[in-house]
Design a protein around this motif. Structure first.
Motif, mmCIF file in Angstrom:
data_model
loop_
_atom_site.group_PDB
_atom_site.id
_atom_site.type_symbol
_atom_site.label_atom_id
_atom_site.label_comp_id
_atom_site.label_asym_id
_atom_site.label_seq_id
_atom_site.Cartn_x
_atom_site.Cartn_y
_atom_site.Cartn_z
ATOM 1 N N THR A 143 8.909 1.294 -0.125
ATOM 2 C CA THR A 143 10.178 1.721 0.783
ATOM 3 C C THR A 143 10.982 1.588 1.205
ATOM 4 O OG1 THR A 143 10.003 3.062 2.987
ATOM 5 C CG2 THR A 143 9.048 1.395 2.823
ATOM 6 N N THR A 144 11.972 2.531 0.862
ATOM 7 C CA THR A 144 13.443 1.734 1.738
ATOM 8 C C THR A 144 14.081 2.311 3.087
ATOM 9 O OG1 THR A 144 14.077 4.004 0.326
ATOM 10 C CG2 THR A 144 14.713 1.901 -0.769
ATOM 11 N N ILE A 145 12.948 2.993 3.722
ATOM 12 C CA ILE A 145 12.960 3.361 4.830
ATOM 13 C C ILE A 145 12.005 2.601 6.136
ATOM 14 C CG2 ILE A 145 11.949 4.795 6.582
ATOM 15 C CD1 ILE A 145 12.694 7.064 4.991
ATOM 16 N N SER A 146 12.945 1.126 6.109
ATOM 17 C CA SER A 146 12.826 -0.253 6.191
ATOM 18 C C SER A 146 13.819 -0.574 7.880
ATOM 19 C CB SER A 146 12.750 -1.448 5.424
ATOM 20 O OG SER A 146 12.289 -2.068 6.226
ATOM 21 N N HIS A 147 13.191 -0.263 8.715
ATOM 22 C CA HIS A 147 14.450 -0.440 10.425
ATOM 23 C C HIS A 147 14.360 -1.782 10.133
ATOM 24 C CE1 HIS A 147 13.993 3.907 10.987
ATOM 25 N NE2 HIS A 147 12.701 3.194 11.287
ATOM 26 N N ASP A 148 16.140 -1.797 10.707
ATOM 27 C CA ASP A 148 16.668 -1.101 10.290
ATOM 28 C C ASP A 148 18.026 -0.929 9.598
ATOM 29 O OD1 ASP A 148 16.543 0.991 12.717
ATOM 30 O OD2 ASP A 148 16.595 -0.169 14.231
ATOM 31 N N SER A 149 17.627 -2.219 8.513
ATOM 32 C CA SER A 149 18.790 -2.195 7.796
ATOM 33 C C SER A 149 18.098 -1.629 6.403
ATOM 34 C CB SER A 149 18.839 -3.762 6.761
ATOM 35 O OG SER A 149 19.976 -4.526 7.743
ATOM 36 N N HIS A 150 17.195 -1.072 6.361
ATOM 37 C CA HIS A 150 16.290 -0.449 5.668
ATOM 38 C C HIS A 150 16.842 -0.522 4.543
ATOM 39 C CE1 HIS A 150 15.755 2.817 7.983
ATOM 40 N NE2 HIS A 150 16.942 2.134 9.170
ATOM 41 N N ASN A 151 16.277 -2.717 3.445
ATOM 42 C CA ASN A 151 16.235 -2.980 2.405
ATOM 43 C C ASN A 151 15.179 -2.405 1.867
ATOM 44 O OD1 ASN A 151 18.471 -4.135 2.210
ATOM 45 N ND2 ASN A 151 17.966 -5.229 4.381
ATOM 46 N N LEU A 152 14.952 -2.456 0.504
ATOM 47 C CA LEU A 152 13.600 -2.037 0.055
ATOM 48 C C LEU A 152 12.728 -3.513 0.154
ATOM 49 C CD1 LEU A 152 11.735 -0.588 -1.878
ATOM 50 C CD2 LEU A 152 12.661 -2.204 -3.778
ATOM 51 N N THR A 153 11.571 -1.967 0.722
ATOM 52 C CA THR A 153 10.187 -3.712 1.578
ATOM 53 C C THR A 153 9.227 -2.796 1.260
ATOM 54 O OG1 THR A 153 11.502 -3.608 4.110
ATOM 55 C CG2 THR A 153 9.475 -4.154 3.535
ATOM 56 N N VAL A 154 8.474 -3.698 0.359
ATOM 57 C CA VAL A 154 6.854 -3.388 -0.692
ATOM 58 C C VAL A 154 5.847 -4.642 0.429
ATOM 59 C CG1 VAL A 154 6.601 -3.944 -2.643
ATOM 60 C CG2 VAL A 154 8.857 -3.885 -2.724
ATOM 61 N N PHE A 155 4.886 -3.701 0.270
ATOM 62 C CA PHE A 155 2.987 -4.515 1.026
ATOM 63 C C PHE A 155 2.488 -4.503 -0.749
ATOM 64 C CE2 PHE A 155 5.706 -2.803 4.301
ATOM 65 C CZ PHE A 155 5.909 -3.305 5.449
ATOM 66 N N GLY A 156 1.453 -5.386 -0.095
ATOM 67 C CA GLY A 156 0.632 -5.309 -0.950
ATOM 68 C C GLY A 156 0.413 -6.933 -1.593
ATOM 69 N N ARG A 157 -0.413 -6.938 -2.385
ATOM 70 C CA ARG A 157 -1.474 -8.199 -2.045
ATOM 71 C C ARG A 157 -0.885 -8.929 -3.483
ATOM 72 N NH1 ARG A 157 -5.127 -10.913 -0.438
ATOM 73 N NH2 ARG A 157 -6.333 -11.044 -1.660
ATOM 74 N N ASP A 158 -1.521 -7.586 -4.933
ATOM 75 C CA ASP A 158 -1.143 -7.698 -6.130
ATOM 76 C C ASP A 158 0.208 -8.010 -7.064
ATOM 77 O OD1 ASP A 158 -1.217 -7.234 -9.166
ATOM 78 O OD2 ASP A 158 -3.418 -6.986 -8.443
ATOM 79 N N PRO A 159 1.121 -8.315 -7.366
ATOM 80 C CA PRO A 159 1.989 -8.816 -7.571
ATOM 81 C C PRO A 159 2.264 -7.486 -8.731
ATOM 82 C CG PRO A 159 1.345 -10.732 -7.489
ATOM 83 C CD PRO A 159 0.057 -10.243 -7.244
ATOM 84 N N ALA A 160 1.749 -7.109 -9.739
ATOM 85 C CA ALA A 160 1.505 -5.483 -10.357
ATOM 86 C C ALA A 160 1.423 -4.637 -10.151
ATOM 87 C CB ALA A 160 1.002 -6.310 -11.578
ATOM 88 N N ASP A 161 0.902 -3.909 -8.927
ATOM 89 C CA ASP A 161 1.164 -3.240 -7.703
ATOM 90 C C ASP A 161 1.980 -3.306 -6.955
ATOM 91 O OD1 ASP A 161 -1.544 -2.317 -8.428
ATOM 92 O OD2 ASP A 161 -2.119 -2.722 -7.042
ATOM 93 N N MET A 162 2.832 -4.192 -6.958
ATOM 94 C CA MET A 162 4.038 -3.913 -6.109
ATOM 95 C C MET A 162 4.962 -3.953 -6.774
ATOM 96 S SD MET A 162 3.614 -7.493 -3.856
ATOM 97 C CE MET A 162 4.416 -7.787 -2.248
#
Length: 593
Positions: free
Chosen positions: A470-489
């Protein structure tokens, strides 16, 4: 809303209103047969309401007059002032201001106080100018505030811009700016450090409102925060917290975005001898599907009443109390001489809205907007704000060369975060993520530093079976990625990069849903219903990969996980930060070969 509130001071308009009130000429509009919800006296009484242009000319006994160019039959209905949302972020609904107005005006909201903080963090002063331009010629009144914390936690994150006292003074000099938006850097205020000292003082010097964000403050720190010049707070965490903030003299903007807090708040209010004048209501953040399906202010009012608040008290907080806080004598009350912002409801407790008037003009009927706004197009606005190349799965590996084991710092819990430590295995120079943990990667997207992912490890987030970016990531709105598998991320991250910002999910290395938000990487100019449908699909896809446990572990926690100004640890584009101590810790706590 041009020239407000001075438009009501026309001599010709007042002449007409006086003559109409005295029966010397007809009203333009006469609303008859309704029960007036009188927020000044707490009465519910039959009354007719005569309008002349944008002005209420008379509130008169039922059936006492019939002379009007147009008569509206409100029999069996309740008549209230237009609802005022005292603190909100259009960006949370992921649509442009005109699309937001299309959604909320039919729900009875006629005024909102917009903190375009997210736009400011991405696009700077030019973004705030764009926000002001976007709100013109709409049926919804926007009282726009100057973002005070861009970024929200200087030194702990990098945004697309930085506002200091000079930028604040510039924005406050603009007549369309109505005050200082929520001051979120609490430590900066308490320690009297720059830039927050200058930002608050610029607000005080302007004579405009200085709004606050006092999450977790109590005792001496709360008193000091208010002594610095902060005048309001919406970060209520419990009934006792509400009472403490009211007793400290703050205007409370009670928000509906944290529903689990509301029952305790209502019980606390019942211990008081009367409803505080300094209690107002706000939405703060409303996701697009909730906006369309449940409502914004209408939803908050409905829930407050459902939890036991008297309907007239809820409406008063959302109208007259709000108008007094905003220093807008023309708003918040159905009475002669006031602005004709009026809502007609067929059900008061359930907040079922039939008609809405703004400045005497019917703007919505039966859930549909009755007028079109003339706002500028956003077709080409700020669609180049995700300054990133595509990423690979290897970018999400945590490389620890030469190690077989390590101890790492972790961030525990989605809300009320705290530090943790964990022992991990290293295999092939890569960290092996334990089954009960989650990776959170933050990639700077504003072109001010390198774009190597900063990766943290989260605990108490459940077991994930995919990734979300997501680029909605308060409050600087950097690209934030959640996950376990690097390929999915990598798959989720690249899907967001490809559409110029937004949100995406992935599982088994493939993208499962995408929500395109190309304006600032935060907004879409598509109709709110379309955005809501796309967002609902994305939420469904997220439900398939994450284990949510409300009220703490929720989808909403995703967009706030990087909020570095809040107490406790958070992962940002600068590292593992602590909003309480202002430190940045390394990932490695200790290690051995």
């Amino acid at each position: 809303m041009p020239n407000e509130p001075h438009d009501l001071n026309s001599s010709d308009l007042r002449d007409r209103a006086v003559r109409a009130a005295r029966g010397l000429e007809p009203f333009d509009v006469l609303i008859v047969g309704g029960t007036l919800v009188d927020v000044a006296t707490s009465e519910m009484r039959l009354a007719d309401i005569g309008l002349v242009g944008p002005l209420i000319a008379s509130v008169l006994p039922a059936a006492s007059r019939a002379d009007a160019e147009q008569t509206i039959d409100a029999s069996g209905c309740f008549v209230t002032p237009g609802f005022i949302d005292t603190h909100m972020h259009v960006e949370s609904s992921m649509v442009t201001p005109r699309r937001y107005a299309e959604a909320v005006v039919p729900q009875g909201t006629t005024t909102v106080c917009w903190d375009p903080h997210e736009v400011g963090n991405v696009a700077g002063l030019d973004g705030i100018r764009w926000a002001l331009e976007e709100t013109k010629q709409l049926p919804l009144r926007f009282l726009t505030l100057a973002p005070s914390c861009v970024p929200s936690a200087p030194g702990l994150e990098l945004a697309g811009a930085e506002f200091r006292s000079g930028e604040m003074a510039t924005m406050l000099s603009w007549p369309d700016i109505s005050g200082v938006a929520e001051v979120m850097n609490m430590r900066g205020v308490l320690e009297r450090s720059e830039p927050m000292r200058g930002v608050v003082e610029a607000g005080l010097a302007s004579g405009k409102r200085v709004c606050g964000h006092a999450r977790g403050l109590e005792g001496a720190d709360l008193q000091a925060f208010v002594a610095a010049g902060i005048q309001s707070d919406h970060e209520i965490t419990s009934g006792e917290d509400l009472l403490a903030k009211l007793r400290a003299g703050l205007t409370v903007e009670l928000r509906g975005s944290h529903d689990y807090v509301l029952p305790g708040v209502i019980e606390a209010l019942k211990t008081l001898p009367h409803l505080p004048q300094t209690l107002t209501i706000c939405t703060d953040d409303v996701f697009p599907d909730d906006l369309v399906n449940d409502g914004a202010m209408s939803s908050v009012l409905r829930r407050l009443i459902g939890y036991g608040m008297k309907p007239v008290d809820a409406v008063r907080a959302a109208t007259l109390n709000a108008a007094m806080w905003l220093d807008r004598y023309d708003l918040g009350l159905i009475a002669p001489g006031r602005r004709a912002d009026i809502v007609i409801l067929s059900d008061l407790e359930k907040i079922v809205v039939d008609r809405v008037y703004a400045s005497g003009r019917e703007v919505a009927r039966n859930g549909e907007l009755a007028v079109a706004g003339d706002s500028v197009s956003t077709a080409h606005a700020y669609r180049d704000t995700v300054k990133l190349q595509r990423l690979s799965a290897a970018d999400f590996d945590i490389k620890l060369p030469g190690m077989t084991e390590a101890r790492v710092n972790t961030v525990v819990s989605p809300r009320f975060t705290k530090w943790g430590e964990a022992a991990v295995v290293v295999s092939g120079d890569k960290l092996v993520l334990p089954d009960n943990m989650l990776l959170m990667a933050v990639i700077h997207r504003h072109g001010k530093k390198d774009t190597s992912p900063v990766i943290g490890i989260l605990e108490d987030w459940g077991h994930w079976r995919g990734a979300l970016a997501t680029t909605i990531s308060h409050d600087s709105h950097n690209l934030t990625v959640f996950g376990r598998d690097p390929a999915d991320m990598a798959a989720a991250a690249n899907a967001v990069i490809d559409v110029g910002g937004g949100m995406a999910t992935a599982a088994d290395g493939k993208v499962t849903a995408v929500l395109a938000l190309p304006v600032c990487g935060l907004l879409s100019d598509a109709p709110a219903r379309q955005v809501a449908d796309d967002f609902a699909k994305l939420r469904t896809a997220a439900d398939a990969i994450a284990d949510w446990v409300p009220p703490i572990r929720t989808f909403k926690a995703i967009v706030g996980a990087s909020l570095a100004c809040n107490p406790g640890p958070h992962v940002t584009d600068l590292g593992l930060t602590d909003g309480t101590t202002q430190e940045i810790r390394p990932l490695l706590a200790a290690s051995r070969n």
